[in-house]
Design an enzyme around this catalytic site. Structure first.
Site, PDB file in Angstrom:
ATOM      1  N   LEU A 223      45.143  45.483  45.387  1.00  0.00           N
ATOM      2  CA  LEU A 223      44.130  45.764  44.358  1.00  0.00           C
ATOM      3  C   LEU A 223      43.159  46.857  44.799  1.00  0.00           C
ATOM      4  CD1 LEU A 223      43.192  42.072  43.431  1.00  0.00           C
ATOM      5  CD2 LEU A 223      44.431  43.659  41.962  1.00  0.00           C
TER       6      LEU A 223
ATOM      7  N   PRO B 148      42.519  50.074  44.003  1.00  0.00           N
ATOM      8  CA  PRO B 148      41.692  50.817  43.032  1.00  0.00           C
ATOM      9  C   PRO B 148      40.570  49.945  42.461  1.00  0.00           C
ATOM     10  CG  PRO B 148      44.022  51.221  42.613  1.00  0.00           C
ATOM     11  CD  PRO B 148      43.946  50.087  43.611  1.00  0.00           C
ATOM     12  N   TYR B 149      40.871  48.659  42.206  1.00  0.00           N
ATOM     13  CA  TYR B 149      39.851  47.741  41.694  1.00  0.00           C
ATOM     14  C   TYR B 149      38.709  47.576  42.700  1.00  0.00           C
ATOM     15  CZ  TYR B 149      37.787  43.341  40.078  1.00  0.00           C
ATOM     16  OH  TYR B 149      36.916  42.372  39.671  1.00  0.00           O
ATOM     17  N   TYR B 150      39.066  47.378  43.967  1.00  0.00           N
ATOM     18  CA  TYR B 150      38.040  47.236  45.001  1.00  0.00           C
ATOM     19  C   TYR B 150      37.209  48.511  45.151  1.00  0.00           C
ATOM     20  CZ  TYR B 150      39.096  42.590  46.660  1.00  0.00           C
ATOM     21  OH  TYR B 150      39.208  41.234  46.748  1.00  0.00           O
TER      22      TYR B 150
ATOM     23  N   LYS C 101      34.732  48.632  42.325  1.00  0.00           N
ATOM     24  CA  LYS C 101      33.658  47.661  42.569  1.00  0.00           C
ATOM     25  C   LYS C 101      32.706  48.178  43.650  1.00  0.00           C
ATOM     26  CE  LYS C 101      34.394  44.375  39.657  1.00  0.00           C
ATOM     27  NZ  LYS C 101      33.375  44.245  38.599  1.00  0.00           N
TER      28      LYS C 101
END
Lengths: 214, 214
Positions: A126, A128-130, A133
């Protein structure tokens, strides 16, 4: 105290709206992205407004009008591409911060992800999500808003236990979305959480105590 | 003065390496992502090292060792997805800033995009790219490095004209990559560009004068 919940139709958002709606101290404002979601909340007697996080700061500010605090728990979700991760989870979050500042809302809570502040601990599947964030959280830290960054572990849909572990740094773990909502609720006026970030997973401490002891 | 060019195998990077290599004041260090690119630069007598921008800050710092300045002109390119836009154009750029600070390199120039600092002027067909640039630039402004943010208009592969327009805010325009490289070269030790960002398109002013007058 009116609390605008951005992403009110998500699982954490729905739990949080319920908590706010059933309390005497707060009034929820559901901020959602579809007209039918607005109607659905209004049918339950909950204030709701339509906001497109890909719209302008001014449009977002219009949707947040009259709120005393903002909780950002929107996410582009796993079914969309990384373009939306960039435009919603990062830029949408930062535009919401800018909107809050523009209309003098001072309190801002964001739902982030466990260890988002430490790149070496990001979940490989994950990234790109991290990254989204991580940078949204950094912008919030520098925004001048009275912020709290809540970084939950793996999110579960099972019923909450009411007991968590909350600290600056925790090892990987999971937590029911209902308990994340309770931790947000407990943090809203808890000064110990002001201008702080913390990891959050299931644990042994009652939520209200846990957020006081971070 | 040794200048590490991150993204040396790109079109702007290649022009900049040539300018540095042919000058008496600078020595280029080509920072690239493939072993065959390292060899190709070394065959021309140019120092080169392999750096994966998706690697750690420590690995990037190892690649930048001995440089006095860093130019970040790497990009994930149009053929990859927005996941790489987030992980290379944003997080890779910020890790390069952190690496520079870690090894006491103070001078840092980044190639951004026209009006990346004004969300309402982002190119609709490239929103994720603009968002990545926007946040990388914001991180650089707050990094403590002596930065310059160069925001060129639409990039052309035709020969440079040597004449540009450079200012805090410019309307949409285009510019040959060769002229962007010359503007980077002219900015390296030009104090007027320190801790500043400027838009850059083709225009009427000789490049060296234009960067002095921003």
């Amino acid at each position: 105290m009116k609390v605008a919940v951005v992403g009110a139709n998500g699982q954490i958002g729905k739990h949080l709206i319920d908590l706010l709606h059933n309390s005497e101290d707060y009034k929820p404002m559901a901020i959602v992205r579809k007209e039918e979601q607005v109607q659905s909340f209004k049918d339950e007697g909950i204030a709701a407004s339509l906001v497109d996080l890909e719209g302008s700061v001014e449009q977002i500010a219009e949707g947040l009008k009259d709120a005393d605090a903002v909780v950002f728990t929107a996410g582009s979700g796993g079914s969309t591409g990384s373009d939306k991760t960039l435009l919603v989870d990062l830029d949408g979050a930062v535009k919401t911060m800018e909107a809050a500042k523009q209309i003098d809302i001072d309190r801002f809570i964001i739902v982030s992800a466990l260890q988002a502040h430490h790149r070496e601990n990001w979940n490989d599947s994950l990234l790109p999500y991290y990254a989204a964030k991580h940078y949204a959280d950094k912008e919030l830290e520098r925004s001048g808003l009275t912020y709290t960054i809540i970084r939950p572990g793996g999110l579960l849909n099972e019923a909450g236990t009411g007991k968590v572990s909350a600290a600056e740094n925790l090892s990987r773990g999971s937590i029911p979305r209902e308990d994340v909502a309770r931790a947000i609720f407990a943090s809203l006026t808890e000064k110990k959480t002001y201008n702080r970030g913390f990891d959050l997973i299931s644990g042994n401490n009652p939520i209200e105590e846990a957020v006081k002891e971070i």
